[in-house]
Scaffold this active site. Structure first.
Site, PDB file in Angstrom:
ATOM      1  N   HIS A 308       0.852  -1.191   0.000  1.00 48.05           N
ATOM      2  CA  HIS A 308       0.000   0.000   0.000  1.00 48.05           C
ATOM      3  C   HIS A 308       0.886   1.239   0.000  1.00 48.05           C
ATOM      4  O   HIS A 308       1.937   1.258   0.622  1.00 48.05           O
ATOM      5  CB  HIS A 308      -0.896   0.018   1.247  1.00 48.05           C
ATOM      6  N   ASP A 365      -7.951  -5.218  -0.070  1.00 49.28           N
ATOM      7  CA  ASP A 365      -8.423  -6.121  -1.133  1.00 49.28           C
ATOM      8  C   ASP A 365      -8.074  -7.577  -0.891  1.00 49.28           C
ATOM      9  O   ASP A 365      -8.557  -8.450  -1.610  1.00 49.28           O
ATOM     10  CB  ASP A 365      -7.824  -5.672  -2.470  1.00 49.28           C
TER      11      ASP A 365
HETATM   12  C1  SDX Z   1      -6.265   0.084  -2.932  1.00 50.90           C
HETATM   13  O1  SDX Z   1      -4.426   4.579  -2.054  1.00 50.90           O
HETATM   14  C2  SDX Z   1      -5.356   3.968  -1.447  1.00 50.90           C
HETATM   15  O2  SDX Z   1      -5.773   4.329  -0.330  1.00 50.90           O
HETATM   16  C3  SDX Z   1      -5.934   2.769  -2.194  1.00 50.90           C
HETATM   17  C4  SDX Z   1      -6.973   1.947  -1.408  1.00 50.90           C
HETATM   18  C5  SDX Z   1      -8.244   2.723  -1.161  1.00 50.90           C
HETATM   19  O3  SDX Z   1      -8.979   2.367  -0.205  1.00 50.90           O
HETATM   20  O4  SDX Z   1      -8.555   3.627  -1.951  1.00 50.90           O
HETATM   21  O5  SDX Z   1      -6.423   1.524  -0.161  1.00 50.90           O
HETATM   22  C6  SDX Z   1      -7.396   0.708  -2.210  1.00 50.90           C
HETATM   23  O6  SDX Z   1      -6.043   0.422  -4.061  1.00 50.90           O
HETATM   24  C7  SDX Z   1      -5.385  -0.921  -2.227  1.00 50.90           C
HETATM   25  C8  SDX Z   1      -4.197  -1.412  -3.111  1.00 50.90           C
HETATM   26  C9  SDX Z   1      -4.711  -2.509  -4.033  1.00 50.90           C
HETATM   27  N1  SDX Z   1      -3.644  -2.889  -5.009  1.00 50.90           N
HETATM   28  C10 SDX Z   1      -3.016  -4.078  -4.895  1.00 50.90           C
HETATM   29  O7  SDX Z   1      -3.181  -4.876  -3.975  1.00 50.90           O
HETATM   30  C11 SDX Z   1      -2.047  -4.361  -6.056  1.00 50.90           C
HETATM   31  C12 SDX Z   1      -0.728  -4.935  -5.506  1.00 50.90           C
HETATM   32  N2  SDX Z   1      -0.004  -3.869  -4.775  1.00 50.90           N
HETATM   33  C13 SDX Z   1       0.794  -2.982  -5.491  1.00 50.90           C
HETATM   34  O8  SDX Z   1       0.951  -3.030  -6.828  1.00 50.90           O
HETATM   35  C14 SDX Z   1       1.417  -1.839  -4.715  1.00 50.90           C
HETATM   36  O9  SDX Z   1       1.737  -2.280  -3.468  1.00 50.90           O
HETATM   37  C15 SDX Z   1       0.578  -0.584  -4.643  1.00 50.90           C
HETATM   38  C16 SDX Z   1       0.146  -0.142  -6.000  1.00 50.90           C
HETATM   39  C17 SDX Z   1      -0.624  -0.828  -3.798  1.00 50.90           C
HETATM   40  C18 SDX Z   1       1.433   0.506  -4.010  1.00 50.90           C
HETATM   41  O10 SDX Z   1       2.424   0.810  -4.907  1.00 50.90           O
HETATM   42  P1  SDX Z   1       3.571   1.894  -4.538  1.00 50.90           P
HETATM   43  O11 SDX Z   1       3.251   2.618  -3.287  1.00 50.90           O
HETATM   44  O12 SDX Z   1       3.844   2.701  -5.764  1.00 50.90           O
HETATM   45  O13 SDX Z   1       4.775   0.980  -4.163  1.00 50.90           O
HETATM   46  P2  SDX Z   1       5.864   0.489  -5.182  1.00 50.90           P
HETATM   47  O14 SDX Z   1       5.205  -0.066  -6.397  1.00 50.90           O
HETATM   48  O15 SDX Z   1       6.863   1.578  -5.351  1.00 50.90           O
HETATM   49  O16 SDX Z   1       6.504  -0.730  -4.363  1.00 50.90           O
HETATM   50  C19 SDX Z   1       7.581  -0.518  -3.441  1.00 50.90           C
HETATM   51  C20 SDX Z   1       8.395  -1.813  -3.529  1.00 50.90           C
HETATM   52  C21 SDX Z   1       8.806  -2.164  -4.949  1.00 50.90           C
HETATM   53  O17 SDX Z   1       9.981  -2.972  -4.846  1.00 50.90           O
HETATM   54  P3  SDX Z   1      11.436  -2.206  -5.043  1.00 50.90           P
HETATM   55  O18 SDX Z   1      11.390  -1.539  -6.395  1.00 50.90           O
HETATM   56  O19 SDX Z   1      11.542  -1.220  -3.892  1.00 50.90           O
HETATM   57  O20 SDX Z   1      12.441  -3.334  -4.951  1.00 50.90           O
HETATM   58  O21 SDX Z   1       7.573  -2.925  -3.091  1.00 50.90           O
HETATM   59  C22 SDX Z   1       7.369  -3.820  -4.174  1.00 50.90           C
HETATM   60  C23 SDX Z   1       7.707  -3.077  -5.437  1.00 50.90           C
HETATM   61  O22 SDX Z   1       8.155  -3.958  -6.454  1.00 50.90           O
HETATM   62  N3  SDX Z   1       5.966  -4.220  -4.133  1.00 50.90           N
HETATM   63  C24 SDX Z   1       5.505  -5.451  -4.309  1.00 50.90           C
HETATM   64  C25 SDX Z   1       4.117  -5.363  -4.119  1.00 50.90           C
HETATM   65  N4  SDX Z   1       3.770  -4.095  -3.862  1.00 50.90           N
HETATM   66  C26 SDX Z   1       4.928  -3.386  -3.873  1.00 50.90           C
HETATM   67  N5  SDX Z   1       6.147  -6.612  -4.611  1.00 50.90           N
HETATM   68  C27 SDX Z   1       5.355  -7.707  -4.711  1.00 50.90           C
HETATM   69  N6  SDX Z   1       4.004  -7.716  -4.535  1.00 50.90           N
HETATM   70  C28 SDX Z   1       3.352  -6.556  -4.240  1.00 50.90           C
HETATM   71  N7  SDX Z   1       2.035  -6.537  -4.087  1.00 50.90           N
END
Ligand code: SDX
Length: 430
Positions: A308, A365
């Site tokens: 998140h 989710d």
């Molecule tokens: C919602 O914003 C809100 O409040 C949203 C929400 C709401 O109520 O409105 O809470 C609802 O959208 C919840 C999120 C649902 N999405 C998912 O579950 C999809 C999977 N999660 C992600 O793709 C990700 O975690 C996000 C999109 C939720 C957040 O992305 P960020 O903040 O841009 O984080 P990032 O992509 O920069 O990740 C940081 C690191 C990265 O690794 P490094 O480059 O630092 O090595 O964490 C890794 C990412 O690769 N990472 C994950 C991951 N999420 C982040 N690796 C594996 N699996 C994951 N799910």
């Protein structure tokens, strides 16, 4: 004395002080409105990781502590004591309603549950296999064709009417989109029923027989709607604010928010989580295999429902939904291989350095789809349910923005890195 922050350009030695917009709770914001005038530069912040787009009184999140409050009331207390329409009143008006105010609010909603008959033809115009989110995006945007007076967006009466209409009609649009996808007759709203009872009967009743919603299903779905109602400046709410900042018709602005929510990184994740859990449960992949895939940047696989932008601790909503999963299973009987897989996935991930170092925890989710499946709601309707719940958050932020003394059209800037000035070349010389 106003608190300020000084920024110095260490190339030119120019420096300037910028006032701090002090938060009641959580992080303050540096007001950089005069940054370009003082230092000839803008801030650069792709994805707005460190940028406040507004000041708001509606929802407070402390991602480090896993805190979520609507108008100051902890989500855990609202989950235990409140109902979705009471939470809608709280988010829209800032205070919990007394019994008369809640009755009036509920009546104002039930007075608007019907759709213009032209909307039936509009929904019937979609192919039967159209994704219900596509039908919802189109239908909500189409409401602006039926309510042109809603374009008078600064009128408080117009704002109130738009709020009632949207809260009232989203369940009807959602249920009719579902019925259309099944080739089944539309079921009209029943104003004698509660908000969630009415939605469930529009979803699952048939004109050929009586239908009584299961009280446990009503309670579970009401909780889901409460937990998804608002979440401060997430992608879809920010989309509604930006679209609404041009003073567009509210139905068009909310339709833009629904479009943003549909993405798999946002509200579309709940559908993706179930597909992921089903894939693990039904394939020869082990949970560990999937976790390893999610850690491998080259796999293109992410652990859906994990991570998140704001929560770097447990998403309090995930914990509440997980508890409801267990309660539903206990009271409805049976087991859930998907819940077992989800719990195993959570256990393994939370012991793995990759997730621990990146502070990746289950988000709202991760477990929500397990409840929705138990309620008989099909996979392609999961994000529609999320949109139905989040409508009150979107409308609350839309109203707050329009009533803000600092209201103006949103227009971010950029750092230009393209080609310098060059002349047009005739095609014969290219
Ligand atoms: C919602 O914003 C809100 O409040 C949203 C929400 C709401 O109520 O409105 O809470 C609802 O959208 C919840 C999120 C649902 N999405 C998912 O579950 C999809 C999977 N999660 C992600 O793709 C990700 O975690 C996000 C999109 C939720 C957040 O992305 P960020 O903040 O841009 O984080 P990032 O992509 O920069 O990740 C940081 C690191 C990265 O690794 P490094 O480059 O630092 O090595 O964490 C890794 C990412 O690769 N990472 C994950 C991951 N999420 C982040 N690796 C594996 N699996 C994951 N799910």
């Amino acid at each position: 004395m106003t608190r300020t922050v000084t920024i110095t350009d260490n190339e030119t030695g120019n420096k300037a002080d910028f006032p701090v917009r002090e938060a009641k709770e959580g992080s303050h914001g540096i007001n950089i409105k005069t940054l370009h005038k003082e230092l000839g530069m803008y801030t650069y912040d792709p994805g707005f990781l460190g940028t406040c787009s507004c000041a708001s009184d509606i929802t407070f999140i402390d991602g480090g502590k896993g805190i979520l409050r609507y108008r100051g009331i902890p989500i855990e207390q609202l989950a235990e004591h409140s109902t979705f329409t009471e939470v809608c009143y709280l988010l829209l008006h800032g205070e919990l309603p007394d019994s008369n105010q809640l009755d009036d609010f509920n009546h104002n909603i039930t007075d608007h549950t019907l759709l213009h008959e032209g909307m039936r033809r509009f929904i019937n115009g979609f192919n039967h296999d159209a994704h219900p989110m596509a039908m919802m995006v189109g239908s909500v945007g189409a409401l602006s064709a039926f309510y042109p007076s809603a374009s008078n967006v600064h009128d408080h009466g117009v704002q109130d009417k738009a709020a009632y209409r949207l809260l009232a009609k989203m369940p009807t649009i959602a249920a009719w989109s579902y019925k259309h996808s099944k080739g089944l007759p539309f079921i009209y709203p029943q104003n004698s029923l509660s908000y969630v009872e009415n939605f469930l009967q529009m979803m699952f009743a048939f004109p050929t027989e009586d239908y009584t919603p299961d009280p446990l299903h009503v309670k579970a779905l009401d909780l889901m709607l409460i937990l998804h109602a608002d979440h401060e400046q997430n992608a879809s709410t920010s989309t509604v604010r930006l679209a609404g900042s041009s003073e567009a018709n509210p139905y068009a602005a909310i339709s833009a928010g629904i479009s943003s929510l549909w993405g798999p990184s946002h509200g579309g994740a709940n559908e993706k989580v179930i597909r992921m859990l089903t894939d693990i449960t039904e394939s020869d992949k082990t949970v560990q295999d999937y976790v390893e895939l999610a850690k491998d940047k080259n796999s293109g696989v992410r652990l859906m429902g994990f991570g998140h932008r704001v929560y770097k601790n447990f998403d309090p909503r995930a914990s509440l939904i997980r508890d409801m999963c267990h309660k539903l299973l206990k009271e409805m009987g049976g087991s859930s291989p998907l819940l077992d897989t989800a719990m195993e996935l959570e256990r393994i991930a939370l012991e793995d350095d990759y997730f621990i170092e990146r502070k990746l925890y289950p988000n709202v989710d991760f477990y929500s789809g397990i409840i929705l499946r138990r309620l008989g709601i099909p996979l392609n309707m999961f994000t529609v349910i999320f949109a139905m719940a989040r409508t009150v958050g979107w409308v609350s932020h839309w109203r707050e923005m329009l009533r803000d003394d600092e209201f103006r059209i949103g227009r971010p800037r950029q750092v230009y890195e393209g080609s310098g000035m060059r002349d047009y070349v005739d095609i014969s010389k290219r």
